[in-house]
Write an enzyme that holds these catalytic residues in place. Structure first.
Site, PDB file in Angstrom:
ATOM      1  CG  HIS A 108      53.020  41.276 -55.016  1.00 19.20           C
ATOM      2  ND1 HIS A 108      52.867  41.288 -53.642  1.00 19.20           N
ATOM      3  CD2 HIS A 108      53.648  42.448 -55.341  1.00 19.20           C
ATOM      4  CE1 HIS A 108      53.379  42.417 -53.162  1.00 19.20           C
ATOM      5  NE2 HIS A 108      53.864  43.131 -54.174  1.00 19.20           N
ATOM      6  CD  GLN A 111      50.637  45.954 -55.364  1.00 20.79           C
ATOM      7  OE1 GLN A 111      51.633  46.061 -54.676  1.00 20.79           O
ATOM      8  NE2 GLN A 111      49.866  47.000 -55.673  1.00 20.79           N
ATOM      9  NE  ARG A 123      50.585  45.762 -51.200  1.00 19.53           N
ATOM     10  CZ  ARG A 123      51.876  45.467 -51.163  1.00 19.53           C
ATOM     11  NH1 ARG A 123      52.751  46.206 -51.815  1.00 19.53           N
ATOM     12  NH2 ARG A 123      52.310  44.408 -50.491  1.00 19.53           N
ATOM     13  CG  ASP A 127      56.130  45.905 -61.504  1.00 20.87           C
ATOM     14  OD1 ASP A 127      56.629  46.864 -60.878  1.00 20.87           O
ATOM     15  OD2 ASP A 127      56.259  44.717 -61.149  1.00 20.87           O
ATOM     16  NE  ARG A 140      59.433  43.139 -50.557  1.00 21.10           N
ATOM     17  CZ  ARG A 140      58.618  43.666 -51.457  1.00 21.10           C
ATOM     18  NH1 ARG A 140      57.318  43.466 -51.360  1.00 21.10           N
ATOM     19  NH2 ARG A 140      59.080  44.393 -52.449  1.00 21.10           N
ATOM     20  CB  CYS A 165      52.676  47.389 -57.928  1.00 28.24           C
ATOM     21  SG  CYS A 165      53.925  46.743 -59.038  1.00 28.24           S
TER      22      CYS A 165
END
Length: 339
Positions: A134, A137, A316, A230, A107, A271
């Site tokens: 991502h 996700q 997740r 987001d 990440r 998210c």
């Protein structure tokens, strides 16, 4: 034969739409096993390196718990723990880690870094977030949609805010791959790059998705089964907050925008983290500076009965577990699923 065996998941298009659907359904299956306390140690004895150049709540927690549930040992390596290109190249680091670990999560910032890790490590590498994509996700998000509506094809997902972020890129491409209509409500300067739109359009044509990019927030909300936003400024992004907030104010998810969907059962997605109140240092600072009670989403919408943000956050973990088990576990996945 396992279509996934030893494959990395660096961006959504690494897999076919059918394979993404399998991961979503497999994540749902593993969620059921977890809820019934049925052990599923598909990665017994494996060791997983968790490389974090960026801080994280959900990604780190999800990879750690998922690995342990699968019988693997996760080892966290933060930005101060290993070199990350400072004194040792990413390619050299990849070769060292690949000889010690069975799988690597990364990440951070550059997509190039996660691609290099996959190229040189010789083990599956999973993208826990880069500036461009991502993918873990996405499996969680579309699992959440499928749980709510029982299907994906034909649903309409409306996303508001920064469309050229990793989330904007990933959502438009994944929706197009899975036959979900995608509406983006954003100022034109924050639409995804043309190359990303082209990838999405190609998949949309194949899978019957309708893609709508508009500067009119109400128009984007029309008929949406889910509205999604987001944070307006991504982690590590160097922008003028005043300019960005002025630009995105019309795209705040509030009661008025939700009503513009024309549907009573539209779900609310995010998210996370979310600046829906002043309970965070950043949320309070920006909120006071710009006289706003909330930024990208209002508190009444965020906490409404239609909000699935915390189910989405939990998912997740189930999604990441499915991705790791499918690519690193010795699973029997019949070919007929992908015929």
């Amino acid at each position: 034969m396992n279509h996934f065996q030893n494959h990395s998941f660096l961006k959504e298009i690494d897999f076919t739409p059918q394979e993404l659907e399998y991961l979503i359904d497999f994540a749902g299956h593993l969620k059921g096993l977890k809820q019934q306390h049925i052990p599923h140690p598909y990665l017994q004895g494996k060791n997983i390196a968790l490389l974090f150049e960026k801080t994280s709540t959900r990604t780190r927690s999800a990879f750690t718990v998922a690995a342990i549930d699968l019988g693997a040992h996760p080892e966290f390596l933060g930005k101060n723990d290993i070199q990350f290109g400072k004194k040792e190249s990413t390619a050299d680091t990849a070769q060292v880690l690949g000889r010690m670990f069975d799988g690597i999560e990364y990440r951070g910032f550059a997509q190039e870094t996660v691609e290099t890790l996959a190229k040189y490590s010789g083990v599956p590498v999973w993208n826990g977030l880069t500036d461009e994509w991502h993918p873990t996700q996405m499996i969680a998000d579309f699992l959440t949609l499928k749980e709510q509506f029982g299907h994906l094809k034909g649903l309409t997902l409306a996303y508001f805010g920064d469309g050229r972020s990793n989330m904007g890129n990933s959502l438009i491409v994944t929706a197009a791959m899975l036959g979900v209509n995608f509406h983006l409500g954003a100022p034109k300067s924050l639409w995804p790059a043309q190359a990303v739109i082209d990838i999405a359009q190609q998949y949309a044509d194949q899978n019957g998705s309708e893609l709508v990019l508009t500067q009119d927030a109400k128009f984007a909300a029309k008929n949406a089964d889910a509205v999604y936003t987001d944070v307006w400024i991504s982690m590590g992004e160097d922008v003028d907050p005043a300019e960005r907030i002025q630009k995105l104010k019309p795209y705040q998810i509030n009661a008025e925008l939700v009503a513009a969907t024309g549907k009573a059962d539209t779900i609310i997605m995010h998210c996370l983290p979310a600046y829906h109140d002043h309970q965070t240092t950043v949320g309070q600072q920006l909120g006071e500076q710009f006289s706003m009670d909330a930024l990208e989403i209002t508190d009444d919408v965020f906490t409404s009965p239609n909000s699935v943000v915390f189910t989405e956050a939990e998912n997740r973990m189930h999604a990441i577990k499915a991705i790791m088990a499918a690519t690193l576990g010795d699973l029997f996945i019949p070919d007929s699923l992908f015929a």
